[in-house]
Design an enzyme around this catalytic site. Structure first.
Site, PDB file in Angstrom:
ATOM      1  N   GLU A 139      10.576  20.670  -5.928  1.00 56.60           N
ATOM      2  CA  GLU A 139       9.700  19.741  -5.981  1.00 56.60           C
ATOM      3  C   GLU A 139       8.592  19.587  -5.914  1.00 56.60           C
ATOM      4  OE1 GLU A 139      12.251  18.788  -1.834  1.00 56.60           O
ATOM      5  OE2 GLU A 139      10.747  20.718  -1.135  1.00 56.60           O
ATOM      6  N   ASP A 144      -8.350  -7.362   2.832  1.00 54.97           N
ATOM      7  CA  ASP A 144      -9.202  -8.488   2.643  1.00 54.97           C
ATOM      8  C   ASP A 144     -10.123  -9.068   1.829  1.00 54.97           C
ATOM      9  OD1 ASP A 144     -11.746  -8.614   3.910  1.00 54.97           O
ATOM     10  OD2 ASP A 144     -10.230  -8.590   5.842  1.00 54.97           O
TER      11      ASP A 144
END
Ligand code: GLA
Length: 728
Positions: free
Chosen positions: A613, A538
């Site tokens: 990777e 928020d």
């Protein structure tokens, strides 16, 4: 001046660059609301107010035999209590004599330069180059001696208006507040309007829902003690045909991290009222003589240019006027790796250094040691509250561990969950009275932990001391501040029985005090908020932390929805987004493209990745750094809605000068021999030529925005594309 009082009409008009907001000191000094929408210059909007006998409606006593003025039918700036307005009230106060009433009439107003401040709650601020003006207008009840002070600030350039409300007790005995809303906004006709909100759940926060207004009260709120996963303190009211690019919309974003409520009521005459503020559930707040109670701030924005227009207003404003951390703008945020999904609580110093070494190869800047490093914490049954390093795990000690990470050329971060305590902890054994539990009852269990009573000063001081001492013990660059349960068993051992209705709010005030202290004494630390993922995402939290963990759900395809919903109001620069093992069939590159719609990082065991990777990750970390200014400072466009059927999800970032742009696409749903897909850019300069992906194509803004880019065919499911566009 952004605020003008017109003596003759008794109107007060708030002007931003593109919007106007008008109120009027009307009949009998009641404060009426006249207008919020596109700029109206100096027009007096009183002409809209039609007063006629509506039958069965109450009239203030002073109107005597005239039945034409009823608060039940008039648009008001702050709906009151027991004045014949039967719609949603903005206040419920129990006066000293036991009466439930507030008859507020305008007694004073003041227009000042600059932004108002609240003493107890976080607010947005004004920067040196902002034109901000404020209005304070007092509604007084002469019988109960209660004043409601309505506060407004106008940010002209930013097109933002903020509001808050304070209640002052000028009487000689206590009053009790049972409801106090920060904003009340009445629309004369709301029958064609929709309400949009961001509901969700753990792992699926801020999904988007839109409903048409009907004749009842639509409520959106949280009673979980926090702003929650389930709802977000943000609502939009919009015309029924408003879409991303066109149409009127109004945003309301509440700066509060506790229980909140938004009520939108379409009344018998199709008038629409929105109120928003602290949730009245279990809220009874005593305001003693000469005391003032402050409600949280609401940040309002209006756009005629659809949701994208509204989003840009919030992103621009929250990027510059919400959080003072130096990481908001001055310094590029680091690419981080977090230990949680790599090792959960099963790690030691050696394992962390191994992860860091592997992560270094992936272009990572920061290692974050998540839950499990303190007290006796091998699982989630114990340890919370004991903020001392567990030297059975961190055998070399924190200081040495940080040194080893720093020697790799990386920074170090650490996890806390300060608001919680485990029953199996030294803290609980020493201070069971600090935990929130109702006497004689067992507390509700949630992740086997209990909330600390943050309303207590001794609890706050303990947390400030213990967290600060860890932060001061080693070279800590980053803190992840978590909270992993909703509040139940609302009780404070320190407050008398009659004040237990204050605990929910006092918890939040206590939390803000602790955060304020720790963050202000460590201005060089980058803080990230978290609540079981994005459960307390928020604007009040973002006042303290420049970034917030969006969700524990790292599945890249779910993340498309999570980022889409979150982006309605919160800037991409606040969105914590990582690559993890979640999403087995999704290519690493796609995970990276999705994580670039946020702060970018990794949430996996780097030692398990192959060299190949790791090399892909390094490339992606570098790309994130390259695109960082476009992603963090540019305008954000949602190009497709992942909640609707479709074959791809696309979004775009465009620099303010429109010279560079990054457009990302994830193919989510391939159909055999389906139609050719194109993605149309937004926000570019129509007549300007852009180079796409370093020479692949050169096209005008018009071509890119109207014909679009073809998405290559015959690709694997969940393939992602990035189109980097640069003005030629
Ligand atoms: C929450 C967070 C996770 C992790 C764990 C640790 O669930 O969202 O990222 O920090 O807590 O317990």
């Amino acid at each position: 001046m952004g605020i003008i009082y017109h003596e003759k009409h008794k109107t007060i008009t708030l002007h931003t660059k593109n919007s106007s907001y008008q109120m009027k000191i009307g009949n009998l000094d009641y404060l009426l609301h006249l207008y919020y929408g596109p700029s109206i210059c100096d027009a007096d909007m009183s002409y809209q107010i039609m007063q006629y006998d509506r039958g069965f409606s109450g009239n203030p006593y002073e109107s005597r035999n005239s039945r034409t003025f009823s608060l039940d039918a008039q648009p008001q700036e702050f709906s009151t209590q027991q004045q014949g307005d039967f719609r949603t009230s903005s206040i419920e106060v129990v006066n000293a004599d036991g009466s439930y009433s507030f008859h507020g009439k305008v007694s004073d107003y003041k227009i000042t330069k600059g932004k108002y401040k609240l003493d107890t709650l976080p607010c947005v601020f004004a920067n040196a180059d902002d034109t901000a003006d404020s209005l304070e207008i007092t509604l007084s009840d002469t019988v109960s001696k209660v004043d409601v002070v309505l506060l407004y600030s106008v940010y002209e350039e930013a097109d933002i208006i903020t509001r808050a409300a304070k209640v002052k007790n000028n009487g000689s005995e206590s009053i009790h507040l049972k409801k106090i809303m920060s904003v009340c906004l009445d629309f004369l006709n709301g029958s064609d309007m929709d309400i949009l909100s961001l509901p969700g759940r753990y792992g699926q926060e801020r999904q988007v829902e839109r409903q048409h207004m009907t004749h009842h009260i639509h409520t959106i709120g949280s009673v979980r003690g926090s702003s929650s996963h389930q709802q977000n303190p943000f609502v939009v009211l919009c015309d029924k045909d408003t879409d991303e690019d066109f149409g009127k919309c109004y945003g309301f974003s509440l700066m509060y991290s506790g229980n909140f409520l938004a009520e939108a009521e379409l009344d018998q005459y199709d008038q629409l009222r929105l109120v928003m503020g602290i949730h009245p559930k279990q809220f009874v707040y005593e305001v003693k003589p000469s005391e003032t109670f402050e409600g949280p701030e609401v940040v309002m924005a209006f756009s005629e240019h659809g949701f994208t227009g509204l989003t840009h207003l919030y992103h621009n404003f929250y990027r510059t006027n919400l959080c003072k951390s130096k990481y908001v703008s001055q310094i590029q945020r680091p690419v981080l790796i977090n230990s949680w999904e790599a090792a959960f609580m099963d790690f030691d110093d050696v394992k962390l250094v191994e992860i860091a070494k592997a992560a270094k190869n992936m272009g990572v800047d920061l290692l974050v040691m998540d839950d499990g490093w303190f007290g006796k914490r091998d699982d989630d049954n114990s340890g919370l509250g004991d903020w001392v390093v567990n030297e059975d795990k961190i055998k070399c000690g924190l200081h040495k561990l940080v040194e080893q990470i720093n020697q790799l050329g990386m920074k170090f971060g650490i996890w806390f969950e300060p608001e919680m305590v485990s029953e199996d902890s030294d803290l609980y054994r020493a201070h069971p009275e600090w935990a929130m539990q109702i006497p004689g009852r067992h507390a509700v269990r949630s992740r086997n932990q209990i909330a600390l009573d943050m309303s207590r000063k001794d609890v706050q001081d303990y947390l400030i001391r213990s967290v600060n001492s860890i932060l001061d013990d080693a070279d800590i660059f980053y803190v992840k501040w978590d909270i992993n349960r909703s509040l139940a068993d609302i009780w404070s051992n320190e407050l008398p029985a009659k004040k237990q209705g204050e605990v929910y709010h006092r918890y939040i005030l206590g939390l803000y005090r602790v955060m304020d202290n720790i963050i202000k004494t460590h201005p060089d630390i980058l803080f990230e908020g978290c609540s079981g993922g994005g459960g307390r995402y928020d604007p009040a939290m973002l006042h303290y932390y420049p970034q917030y963990w969006v969700s524990d759900n790292n599945h890249p395809i779910d993340r498309l929805k999570l980022h889409y919903g979150t982006s309605f109001v919160y800037p991409v620069s606040t969105m914590g987004a990582h690559i993890s093992d979640s999403g087995k069939f999704v290519p690493l590159k796609t995970k990276a493209v999705v994580a670039m719609c946020g702060t970018f990082g990794y949430e996996l065991d780097a030692t398990h990745l192959t060299d190949e990777e790791q090399a892909v990750c390094r490339e992606q970390s570098d790309l994130f750094r390259k695109y960082y200014p476009i992603i963090f400072e540019g305008d954000y466009y949602r190009l497709s809605n992942p909640f609707e059927p479709g074959n791809m999800t696309a979004w775009q970032h465009v620099t303010k000068d429109k010279k560079e742009s990054l457009l990302s696409v994830v193919v989510t749903n391939l159909t055999c021999n389906g139609p050719q897909e194109y993605v149309k850019a937004k926000g570019l300069k129509p007549q300007t030529m852009y180079d796409v992906n370093d020479g692949e194509l050169t096209l005008s803004g018009n071509a890119l925005m109207n014909a679009g880019l073809p998405i290559p065919r015959e690709v694997d499911e969940y393939t992602a594309f990035q189109f980097y566009m640069r003005e030629v």
